[in-house]
Motif scaffolding. Structure first.
Motif, mmCIF file in Angstrom:
data_model
loop_
_atom_site.group_PDB
_atom_site.id
_atom_site.type_symbol
_atom_site.label_atom_id
_atom_site.label_comp_id
_atom_site.label_asym_id
_atom_site.label_seq_id
_atom_site.Cartn_x
_atom_site.Cartn_y
_atom_site.Cartn_z
ATOM 1 N N GLN A 17 0.826 -1.209 0.000
ATOM 2 C CA GLN A 17 0.000 0.000 0.000
ATOM 3 C C GLN A 17 0.864 1.264 0.000
ATOM 4 O O GLN A 17 0.586 2.210 -0.712
ATOM 5 N N LYS A 18 1.941 1.235 0.804
ATOM 6 C CA LYS A 18 2.825 2.410 0.854
ATOM 7 C C LYS A 18 3.422 2.685 -0.521
ATOM 8 O O LYS A 18 3.494 3.823 -0.965
ATOM 9 N N ALA A 19 3.857 1.606 -1.178
ATOM 10 C CA ALA A 19 4.480 1.779 -2.497
ATOM 11 C C ALA A 19 3.464 2.300 -3.515
ATOM 12 O O ALA A 19 3.789 3.120 -4.371
ATOM 13 N N LEU A 20 2.213 1.844 -3.414
ATOM 14 C CA LEU A 20 1.187 2.277 -4.378
ATOM 15 C C LEU A 20 0.715 3.700 -4.106
ATOM 16 O O LEU A 20 0.297 4.410 -5.023
ATOM 17 N N ALA A 21 0.774 4.104 -2.829
ATOM 18 C CA ALA A 21 0.253 5.424 -2.444
ATOM 19 C C ALA A 21 0.947 6.538 -3.227
ATOM 20 O O ALA A 21 0.327 7.527 -3.581
ATOM 21 N N GLY A 22 2.225 6.354 -3.527
ATOM 22 C CA GLY A 22 2.976 7.336 -4.313
ATOM 23 C C GLY A 22 2.335 7.582 -5.673
ATOM 24 O O GLY A 22 2.540 8.625 -6.284
ATOM 25 N N TYR A 23 1.590 6.603 -6.155
ATOM 26 C CA TYR A 23 0.908 6.748 -7.460
ATOM 27 C C TYR A 23 -0.588 7.033 -7.271
ATOM 28 O O TYR A 23 -1.353 6.959 -8.216
ATOM 29 N N LYS A 24 -0.980 7.267 -6.028
ATOM 30 C CA LYS A 24 -2.405 7.448 -5.695
ATOM 31 C C LYS A 24 -3.231 6.225 -6.110
ATOM 32 O O LYS A 24 -4.332 6.317 -6.638
ATOM 33 N N LEU A 25 -2.643 5.059 -5.896
ATOM 34 C CA LEU A 25 -3.357 3.811 -6.218
ATOM 35 C C LEU A 25 -3.560 3.011 -4.938
ATOM 36 O O LEU A 25 -2.904 3.274 -3.918
ATOM 37 N N TYR A 26 -4.451 2.008 -5.016
ATOM 38 C CA TYR A 26 -4.760 1.206 -3.834
ATOM 39 C C TYR A 26 -4.498 -0.269 -4.081
ATOM 40 O O TYR A 26 -4.717 -0.774 -5.181
ATOM 41 N N SER A 27 -4.077 -0.932 -3.011
ATOM 42 C CA SER A 27 -3.976 -2.389 -3.042
ATOM 43 C C SER A 27 -5.280 -2.955 -2.486
ATOM 44 O O SER A 27 -6.050 -2.236 -1.849
ATOM 45 N N ALA A 28 -5.528 -4.240 -2.715
ATOM 46 C CA ALA A 28 -6.727 -4.881 -2.168
ATOM 47 C C ALA A 28 -6.354 -6.299 -1.781
ATOM 48 O O ALA A 28 -5.858 -7.067 -2.616
ATOM 49 N N GLN A 29 -6.529 -6.626 -0.507
ATOM 50 C CA GLN A 29 -6.110 -7.946 -0.025
ATOM 51 C C GLN A 29 -7.196 -8.993 -0.272
ATOM 52 O O GLN A 29 -8.339 -8.817 0.124
ATOM 53 N N VAL A 30 -6.814 -10.074 -0.947
ATOM 54 C CA VAL A 30 -7.769 -11.158 -1.228
ATOM 55 C C VAL A 30 -7.146 -12.461 -0.741
ATOM 56 O O VAL A 30 -6.193 -12.963 -1.336
ATOM 57 N N LEU A 31 -7.663 -12.987 0.379
ATOM 58 C CA LEU A 31 -7.119 -14.228 0.930
ATOM 59 C C LEU A 31 -8.085 -15.371 0.643
ATOM 60 O O LEU A 31 -9.272 -15.259 0.936
ATOM 61 N N VAL A 32 -7.581 -16.430 0.057
ATOM 62 C CA VAL A 32 -8.466 -17.523 -0.357
ATOM 63 C C VAL A 32 -7.923 -18.883 0.094
ATOM 64 O O VAL A 32 -6.743 -19.012 0.442
ATOM 65 N N THR A 33 -8.805 -19.858 0.081
ATOM 66 C CA THR A 33 -8.394 -21.253 0.305
ATOM 67 C C THR A 33 -8.859 -22.056 -0.900
ATOM 68 O O THR A 33 -9.569 -21.541 -1.757
ATOM 69 N N HIS A 34 -8.495 -23.312 -0.929
ATOM 70 C CA HIS A 34 -8.854 -24.164 -2.065
ATOM 71 C C HIS A 34 -10.365 -24.251 -2.243
ATOM 72 O O HIS A 34 -10.874 -24.269 -3.361
ATOM 73 N N ASP A 35 -11.089 -24.264 -1.127
ATOM 74 C CA ASP A 35 -12.553 -24.362 -1.167
ATOM 75 C C ASP A 35 -13.186 -23.244 -1.988
ATOM 76 O O ASP A 35 -14.236 -23.418 -2.580
ATOM 77 N N ASP A 36 -12.535 -22.085 -1.980
ATOM 78 C CA ASP A 36 -13.108 -20.947 -2.697
ATOM 79 C C ASP A 36 -13.114 -21.147 -4.209
ATOM 80 O O ASP A 36 -13.799 -20.441 -4.929
ATOM 81 N N PHE A 37 -12.323 -22.105 -4.681
ATOM 82 C CA PHE A 37 -12.282 -22.361 -6.126
ATOM 83 C C PHE A 37 -13.039 -23.623 -6.492
ATOM 84 O O PHE A 37 -13.419 -23.818 -7.627
ATOM 85 N N LYS A 38 -13.215 -24.505 -5.509
ATOM 86 C CA LYS A 38 -13.853 -25.800 -5.792
ATOM 87 C C LYS A 38 -15.344 -25.643 -6.065
ATOM 88 O O LYS A 38 -15.873 -26.200 -7.005
ATOM 89 N N ALA A 39 -16.016 -24.887 -5.200
ATOM 90 C CA ALA A 39 -17.467 -24.772 -5.320
ATOM 91 C C ALA A 39 -17.812 -23.617 -6.258
ATOM 92 O O ALA A 39 -17.277 -22.521 -6.117
#
Ligand code: GLU
Length: 365
Positions: free
Chosen positions: A87-109
């Protein structure tokens, strides 16, 4: 045209060998990603390194074997540290990061798979940089994807990416240990090539993957038309370099690539816009290999812009769909003309064809 790209960075690409986030590495990666975003590419980052980033801050367990709970605690501490560096590195460009945490189940179903897909696509449409990782803190053996190479392949499939770039220590595939001076590097590997006989030795002590898990990702994606690059992160602009052919490129099956592009063309066609052609042009298009030339055009229906997808019609029937090279008002100027006559109409002729054959889709009757 911009590509949709999934980039996966190995743990040591963003954290240091002693553990902890390596801010300079994160910044340099982000600079490279932002430059590519500015060129019109859509990027999703799959980032390893959470466990290694948190490692210095978590009390070591006594047992020799590092316990699952210890790794999960490291990930719980490391992930926010990693995200804050992004986020700090992106802030210099006025951009945002977005955290997406997943497990295998999130792709199976299927409903959850669609959920991940829609969330990532919404983030891309919002201009954010999605940073995906396995949800290590809750991922037990039963539900884990295991390594981020597989996870990145799943993400690439889920969002219909054009290519996957796996950044690691080694600069792609070699016929033996790359440290061996006689090692032969493979710059391009065709989707039909069998690399089963290659002895794999590259695996760092940090992170879960290695060349074997990367090749598994290749085997999963190239048959469905995605290009996969394995390249080194030890470079100032590793992603741009990989896009320009650095490392090893495993080419996706071109027939599947065409299909993918075609299904996209069919979904974005402008319904009321069309170019009506004469019999000669219609036959040439139906035969396959021809572009649509100005000379065969009889009429223009509707108003469209260069880059729009429109229908090509002959006697009220749709002969083809395609990405047009001219605005409708300019098609009206060029229609019926020979290619050589276009020079007098424009200072710089935008294109000698109105729709290039690579951008034409012939519907099946
Ligand atoms: N999810 C792990 C981490 O962030 C890395 C998994 C891998 O190395 O493939 O530390």
């Amino acid at each position: 045209m911009g590509q949709r790209i999934v980039v996966k960075i190995g743990s040591l690409g963003v954290s240091s060998a002693q553990g902890g986030v390596d801010i300079a590495k994160v910044e340099s990666l982000v600079n490279d990603l932002v430059a590519l975003k500015q060129q019109g590419h859509e990027l999703v980052l799959v980032s390893s390194g959470a466990i290694n980033a948190g490692r210095p801050h978590v009390k070591k367990p006594d047992e020799k074997q590092l316990s699952l709970a210890w790794q999960q605690a490291c990930a719980a501490m490391g992930m926010p540290l990693l995200m804050s560096a992004y986020q700090k590195a992106l802030a210099g460009y006025k951009l945002y990061s977005a955290q997406v945490l997943v497990t295998h189940d999130d792709f199976k179903a299927r409903p959850r798979f669609l959920n991940v897909r829609n969330t990532l696509l919404t983030l891309l449409a919002s201009g954010a940089l999605p940073v995906v990782n396995e949800n290590d803190t809750v991922s037990t053996k039963e539900i884990t994807v295991g390594d981020n190479d597989q996870l990145a392949a799943m993400v690439a499939e889920a969002i219909g990416a054009d290519r996957l770039i796996l950044l690691t220590d080694a600069d792609g595939l070699y016929d033996r240990d790359p440290k061996d001076p006689d090692a032969k590097h493979f710059p391009i590997i065709d989707f039909r090539e069998d690399f089963a006989g290659i002895k794999l030795t590259t695996k760092t002590s940090v992170g879960r993957g290695g060349m074997a898990t990367k090749l598994q990702a290749v085997r999963r994606l190239t048959p469905v038309g995605l290009d996969v690059t394995i390249a080194t992160f030890n470079h100032a602009t590793p992603v741009s370099r990989a896009l320009m052919g650095g490392g090893t490129v495993f080419k996706g099956d071109p027939r599947e690539k065409v299909k993918k592009r075609m299904s996209w063309i069919a979904t974005v066609v402008r319904p009321s816009c069309a170019i009506v052609v004469d019999e000669g042009a219609s036959n040439a298009l139906k035969a396959g290999k021809a572009s649509l030339l100005p000379i065969g055009i009889k009429k223009v229906l509707g108003s469209f812009k260069r880059g729009d997808v429109i229908a090509v019609k002959y006697q009220q029937k749709t002969v083809a769909l395609g990405i047009v090279e001219y605005d409708s008002k300019d098609v009206l100027r060029v229609m019926g003309k020979k290619s050589a006559e276009l020079k007098v109409l424009f200072e710089v002729v935008p294109s000698h064809v109105v729709i290039h054959r690579d951008n034409l889709f012939l519907p099946k009757d």
